[in-house]
Design a protein around this motif. Sequence first.
Motif, PDB file in Angstrom:
ATOM      1  N   ASP A 170      35.870  21.818  11.145  1.00  0.00           N
ATOM      2  CA  ASP A 170      34.808  21.390  10.230  1.00  0.00           C
ATOM      3  C   ASP A 170      35.289  20.228   9.367  1.00  0.00           C
ATOM      4  N   PRO A 171      34.415  19.264   9.071  1.00  0.00           N
ATOM      5  CA  PRO A 171      34.798  18.182   8.159  1.00  0.00           C
ATOM      6  C   PRO A 171      35.288  18.744   6.829  1.00  0.00           C
ATOM      7  N   GLY A 172      36.374  18.200   6.317  1.00  0.00           N
ATOM      8  CA  GLY A 172      36.907  18.636   5.039  1.00  0.00           C
ATOM      9  C   GLY A 172      37.954  19.723   5.121  1.00  0.00           C
ATOM     10  N   TRP A 173      38.046  20.431   6.266  1.00  0.00           N
ATOM     11  CA  TRP A 173      39.038  21.514   6.355  1.00  0.00           C
ATOM     12  C   TRP A 173      40.453  20.944   6.298  1.00  0.00           C
ATOM     13  N   SER A 174      40.727  19.936   7.111  1.00  0.00           N
ATOM     14  CA  SER A 174      42.075  19.379   7.160  1.00  0.00           C
ATOM     15  C   SER A 174      42.267  18.341   6.056  1.00  0.00           C
ATOM     16  N   LEU A 175      43.469  18.319   5.507  1.00  0.00           N
ATOM     17  CA  LEU A 175      43.850  17.333   4.505  1.00  0.00           C
ATOM     18  C   LEU A 175      45.366  17.215   4.521  1.00  0.00           C
ATOM     19  N   SER A 176      45.867  16.000   4.569  1.00  0.00           N
ATOM     20  CA  SER A 176      47.313  15.796   4.534  1.00  0.00           C
ATOM     21  C   SER A 176      47.630  14.574   3.688  1.00  0.00           C
ATOM     22  N   PHE A 177      48.806  14.601   3.079  1.00  0.00           N
ATOM     23  CA  PHE A 177      49.301  13.493   2.271  1.00  0.00           C
ATOM     24  C   PHE A 177      50.595  12.967   2.886  1.00  0.00           C
ATOM     25  N   GLU A 178      50.796  11.666   2.768  1.00  0.00           N
ATOM     26  CA  GLU A 178      52.062  11.056   3.198  1.00  0.00           C
ATOM     27  C   GLU A 178      52.467  10.029   2.159  1.00  0.00           C
ATOM     28  N   THR A 179      53.747  10.032   1.797  1.00  0.00           N
ATOM     29  CA  THR A 179      54.265   9.056   0.835  1.00  0.00           C
ATOM     30  C   THR A 179      55.345   8.212   1.482  1.00  0.00           C
ATOM     31  N   ARG A 180      55.440   6.957   1.052  1.00  0.00           N
ATOM     32  CA  ARG A 180      56.464   6.051   1.569  1.00  0.00           C
ATOM     33  C   ARG A 180      57.054   5.238   0.428  1.00  0.00           C
ATOM     34  N   PRO A 181      58.390   5.118   0.380  1.00  0.00           N
ATOM     35  CA  PRO A 181      58.988   4.131  -0.521  1.00  0.00           C
ATOM     36  C   PRO A 181      58.851   2.756   0.119  1.00  0.00           C
ATOM     37  N   LEU A 182      58.290   1.803  -0.588  1.00  0.00           N
ATOM     38  CA  LEU A 182      57.996   0.494  -0.011  1.00  0.00           C
ATOM     39  C   LEU A 182      58.910  -0.598  -0.536  1.00  0.00           C
ATOM     40  N   GLY A 183      59.905  -0.238  -1.370  1.00  0.00           N
ATOM     41  CA  GLY A 183      60.740  -1.256  -1.981  1.00  0.00           C
ATOM     42  C   GLY A 183      59.975  -1.971  -3.080  1.00  0.00           C
ATOM     43  N   GLN A 184      60.654  -2.843  -3.798  1.00  0.00           N
ATOM     44  CA  GLN A 184      60.033  -3.641  -4.853  1.00  0.00           C
ATOM     45  C   GLN A 184      59.396  -2.753  -5.931  1.00  0.00           C
ATOM     46  N   GLY A 185      59.883  -1.519  -6.067  1.00  0.00           N
ATOM     47  CA  GLY A 185      59.319  -0.613  -7.053  1.00  0.00           C
ATOM     48  C   GLY A 185      57.950  -0.086  -6.686  1.00  0.00           C
ATOM     49  N   LEU A 186      57.641  -0.061  -5.393  1.00  0.00           N
ATOM     50  CA  LEU A 186      56.321   0.358  -4.928  1.00  0.00           C
ATOM     51  C   LEU A 186      56.405   1.685  -4.163  1.00  0.00           C
ATOM     52  N   ILE A 187      55.356   2.483  -4.287  1.00  0.00           N
ATOM     53  CA  ILE A 187      55.207   3.719  -3.526  1.00  0.00           C
ATOM     54  C   ILE A 187      53.816   3.706  -2.894  1.00  0.00           C
ATOM     55  N   GLY A 188      53.746   4.016  -1.609  1.00  0.00           N
ATOM     56  CA  GLY A 188      52.466   4.131  -0.918  1.00  0.00           C
ATOM     57  C   GLY A 188      52.126   5.590  -0.687  1.00  0.00           C
ATOM     58  N   ILE A 189      50.881   5.966  -0.949  1.00  0.00           N
ATOM     59  CA  ILE A 189      50.409   7.329  -0.733  1.00  0.00           C
ATOM     60  C   ILE A 189      49.140   7.274   0.104  1.00  0.00           C
ATOM     61  N   THR A 190      49.143   7.967   1.240  1.00  0.00           N
ATOM     62  CA  THR A 190      47.934   8.084   2.037  1.00  0.00           C
ATOM     63  C   THR A 190      47.427   9.512   1.974  1.00  0.00           C
ATOM     64  N   ALA A 191      46.108   9.643   1.987  1.00  0.00           N
ATOM     65  CA  ALA A 191      45.436  10.936   2.090  1.00  0.00           C
ATOM     66  C   ALA A 191      44.521  10.866   3.303  1.00  0.00           C
ATOM     67  N   THR A 192      44.711  11.791   4.245  1.00  0.00           N
ATOM     68  CA  THR A 192      43.931  11.823   5.474  1.00  0.00           C
ATOM     69  C   THR A 192      43.154  13.136   5.536  1.00  0.00           C
ATOM     70  N   PHE A 193      41.870  13.052   5.807  1.00  0.00           N
ATOM     71  CA  PHE A 193      41.031  14.249   5.833  1.00  0.00           C
ATOM     72  C   PHE A 193      40.106  14.225   7.046  1.00  0.00           C
ATOM     73  N   GLY A 194      39.626  15.410   7.422  1.00  0.00           N
ATOM     74  CA  GLY A 194      38.799  15.529   8.604  1.00  0.00           C
ATOM     75  C   GLY A 194      37.355  15.132   8.363  1.00  0.00           C
ATOM     76  N   ILE A 195      36.789  14.455   9.359  1.00  0.00           N
ATOM     77  CA  ILE A 195      35.362  14.148   9.404  1.00  0.00           C
ATOM     78  C   ILE A 195      34.876  14.567  10.787  1.00  0.00           C
ATOM     79  N   PRO A 196      33.580  14.527  11.076  1.00  0.00           N
ATOM     80  CA  PRO A 196      33.123  14.869  12.416  1.00  0.00           C
ATOM     81  C   PRO A 196      33.825  14.041  13.495  1.00  0.00           C
ATOM     82  N   CYS A 197      34.393  14.698  14.475  1.00  0.00           N
ATOM     83  CA  CYS A 197      35.054  14.081  15.636  1.00  0.00           C
ATOM     84  C   CYS A 197      36.419  13.461  15.337  1.00  0.00           C
ATOM     85  N   GLY A 198      36.867  13.475  14.105  1.00  0.00           N
ATOM     86  CA  GLY A 198      38.153  12.827  13.846  1.00  0.00           C
ATOM     87  C   GLY A 198      38.574  12.907  12.397  1.00  0.00           C
ATOM     88  N   GLY A 199      39.039  11.766  11.873  1.00  0.00           N
ATOM     89  CA  GLY A 199      39.550  11.758  10.511  1.00  0.00           C
ATOM     90  C   GLY A 199      39.370  10.410   9.847  1.00  0.00           C
TER      91      GLY A 199
END
Length: 295
Positions: A122-151
């Motif tokens: 079902d859309p919304g059931w899945s949710l995951s976070f990923e963090t990355r150190p990007l250098g230059q004092g930067l941090i990247g954060i992604t949030a991925t969640f389910g939608i119909p047929c994918g994400g």
Amino acid sequence: MRGWLSSVIVIALLALAPAARAADCPQAEISSTASRLQDARNALMLLAPGKDQETAIPRQTQSAIADLKARLAEFILAYMRCQSENADVEGIEVDLSRLGWARSLEPGRVYRNDEMPPHALDPGWSLSFETRPLGQGLIGITATFGIPCGGDTMLMIFQHSDEGWSEIMRVSSPPYRDVAGSYQAFDYAISPPDSDGDWFLVEKHLPTSCISTLSGIAYSVLRPAANPLRPKVLFTGHGSLSWADEDFGRLSVGADYFEIRFHDFDSDTNLVEIVRRYSVAGQTVAPVRNPGWPR
């Protein structure tokens, strides 16, 4: 169910306390934004999923997806206000996953019907976070969640200053009425800084497809702007792609170039690797055809 979930959030916040060293760390705000995030996920899950293989998204589901993305951003922003300059990037991912009640199916695993968690597709059931150190004092954060047929995926880039961590760029799909408007199989990379300390970001994604492993691939080059929600778009590109081999495309980025590789069928129906290379100079992005290009 709601009371149990609130208890889990409170316990997780207590576990977070030692890592939250900022003097103005808004613990109550983290708790409330985490609760609103769960409400948004539940609201999306309760909507009728529609017909199998239907790519059009009903208006009510469109609104629920937009609300979920807004609640995700609120939650991540509240959490990052609690982090010190030397924040543990891996710890951030663990905390966000725990506080945000992240869950997803195991990649590559084939589930039997009796093994599949209830409502896992079902859309919304899945949710995951990923963090990355990007250098230059930067941090990247992604949030991925389910939608119909994918994400779909949203990216937030944070930079530390005397005022703490602040968002300087957000990459997110515009509102969409069809699943093809989502950012599936999302990936990104940033360049090393140039002589002026400036950098650019390259992102790539696939539109969600309900029926085929033949898809498109889209990519763009962005620079930070005054409004983090409106980064400066230098370039956009796209192509056709086959991901039957689970290769969703690969990025490589240098100080003044980027390269994207993916697979597609040629005129003789052979699966071949497509390589596209571009130079980046200031605000200009141009294709490059040079056999001596760095690999």
